[in-house]
Design an enzyme around this catalytic site. Structure first.
Site, mmCIF file in Angstrom:
data_model
loop_
_atom_site.group_PDB
_atom_site.id
_atom_site.type_symbol
_atom_site.label_atom_id
_atom_site.label_comp_id
_atom_site.label_asym_id
_atom_site.label_seq_id
_atom_site.Cartn_x
_atom_site.Cartn_y
_atom_site.Cartn_z
ATOM 1 N N SER A 117 0.834 -1.184 0.052
ATOM 2 C CA SER A 117 0.119 -0.094 0.032
ATOM 3 C C SER A 117 0.805 1.251 -0.163
ATOM 4 O O SER A 117 2.055 1.233 0.379
ATOM 5 C CB SER A 117 -1.023 -0.050 1.257
ATOM 6 N N TYR A 140 -2.156 -0.525 10.360
ATOM 7 C CA TYR A 140 -2.405 -1.157 8.759
ATOM 8 C C TYR A 140 -1.072 -1.147 7.918
ATOM 9 O O TYR A 140 -0.417 -1.948 7.453
ATOM 10 C CB TYR A 140 -3.664 -0.507 8.196
ATOM 11 N N LYS A 179 -17.591 -2.176 1.308
ATOM 12 C CA LYS A 179 -16.532 -1.650 2.301
ATOM 13 C C LYS A 179 -17.054 -0.935 3.299
ATOM 14 O O LYS A 179 -16.419 -0.474 4.369
ATOM 15 C CB LYS A 179 -15.387 -1.189 1.747
#
Ligand SMILES: NC(=O)c1ccc[n+]([C@@H]2O[C@H](COP(=O)([O-])OP(=O)(O)OC[C@H]3O[C@@H](n4cnc5c(N)ncnc54)[C@H](O)[C@@H]3O)[C@@H](O)[C@H]2O)c1
Length: 319
Positions: A117, A140, A179
């Site tokens: 990411s 994350y 989501k």
């Protein structure tokens, strides 16, 4: 590729990848591994392959597959809610899932492409280049840095094994609605606008993001597999665009004329600019983004997924 496995194939990007693979390799056996923690089965309407509903960070791979391994592996399963603050859960599920997967594939050195990411770069504004120091700002992002570290370690131990990572930027497109909060700004702003409400964005909408259309992300992911190389590459549009421009694009495709309603950003810090430097991706993977923001929003709207399941009140004035 006769047998292809996709972790996270019930999710947003994973399901788009699954359908691209199904089209490009119609005779291949596709297997999706997903525990539906943030995925959604309607994303896979029309999928003809096999589905294993399992948490890959706890799965007994040998017991499940009895030593069978695929010809190619795409690893997209991950906790994707960046606001989940439990550091142990984020790190355990994301990192151990990848570690167990690598351990299982190691004897066959199955080529693997995994999702990292842009969050690994942290909150510094500006162009993000491969080689820049990484500065994860949440658990994350930290877990994604650990994925890259693990991949690098494995690759050093097994130099002939292809392990390729892609740092996805701000992805938007079909099959993301499930989501909820972590869905893209395109999805959320369109939802407000379809109700005739002014799209709410932080003052004064000029912060820029590298918004990248999911079809480009799928193309980068396939290109990374086909390139046969190991390493990490950026996967963005290379064109930072503002939230005001996003609203303009949505007004155009939805046929609305709603001005943004600006409000104060409640966070002490908010990133002003993200931008993928795509030069290494272009050079090593021989691929370019094809969708501008405008083209991406057109395609998203035409797919029907931008408005699917959403009530639209007419924005036309009553006579
Ligand atoms: N969407 C973006 O903008 C973006 C940006 C950067 C990176 N990524 C990465 O791309 C990948 C796909 O993200 P997405 O946007 O499609 O999110 P998503 O939440 O729609 O998909 C993730 C999928 O993984 C599954 N999953 C999570 N943990 C699992 C586990 N332990 N075992 C089995 N299944 C599990 C979920 O159920 C879900 O279907 C992720 O790795 C994410 O970190 C996405």
């Amino acid at each position: 590729m006769k047998s292809i496995w996709i972790t996270g194939g019930g999710g947003f990007i994973g399901s788009n990848l699954v359908f691209a693979l199904q089209e490009e390799y119609p005779s291949a056996c596709l297997t999706v591994l997903d525990d539906f923690r943030s995925g959604s089965f309607p994303n896979l309407e029309g999928f003809k392959g096999d589905f294993v509903a399992a948490d890959i960070s706890r799965l007994d791979w040998e017991g499940q597959f009895g030593g069978k391994r695929p010809d190619a592996m795409f690893h997209l399963a991950s906790i994707t809610d960046t606001t989940l603050l439990d550091q142990k859960v984020q790190t355990h599920d994301n990192v151990e899932g990848f570690r167990r997967l690598l351990d299982y594939l190691r004897p066959a050195k199955t080529p693997i492409v995994y999702a990292s990411s842009a969050a690994t770069y942290g909150i510094r504004a500006g162009v993000n280049r491969i080689g820049d120091p990484l500065a994860p700002a949440n658990a994350y992002a930290f877990s994604k840095v650990q994925l890259e570290n693990l991949a690098r370690k494995m690759q050093a131990e097994e130099p002939s094994w292809q392990i390729a990572g892609l740092r996805y930027f701000n992805v938007y497109g079909p099959r993301e609605g499930h989501k909820g909060v972590p869905a893209s700004m395109a999805w959320h702003l369109a939802g407000q606008m379809l109700l005739g409400k002014r799209p709410r964005i932080f003052k004064h909408g000029e912060q820029r993001r590298d918004f990248v259309y999911v079809k480009d992300i799928v193309s980068f992911t396939l290109a990374a597999m086909k390139a046969g190389k190991s390493g990490v590459w950026n996967a963005g549009s290379g064109q930072p665009r503002s939230f005001n421009e996003m609203v303009d694009g949505l007004n155009r495709v939805l046929g609305t004329k709603l001005r943004p309603e600006y409000f104060d950003c409640p966070y002490p810090f908010y990133q002003t600019h993200t931008e993928a430097d795509m030069s290494a991706t272009r050079r090593d993977l021989n691929i370019e983004p094809k969708f501008t923001l405008e083209k991406g929003l057109d395609d998203y709207f035409q797919s029907g997924w931008l408005t699917r399941g959403r009530a639209k009140i007419s924005t036309k004035k009553k006579k």
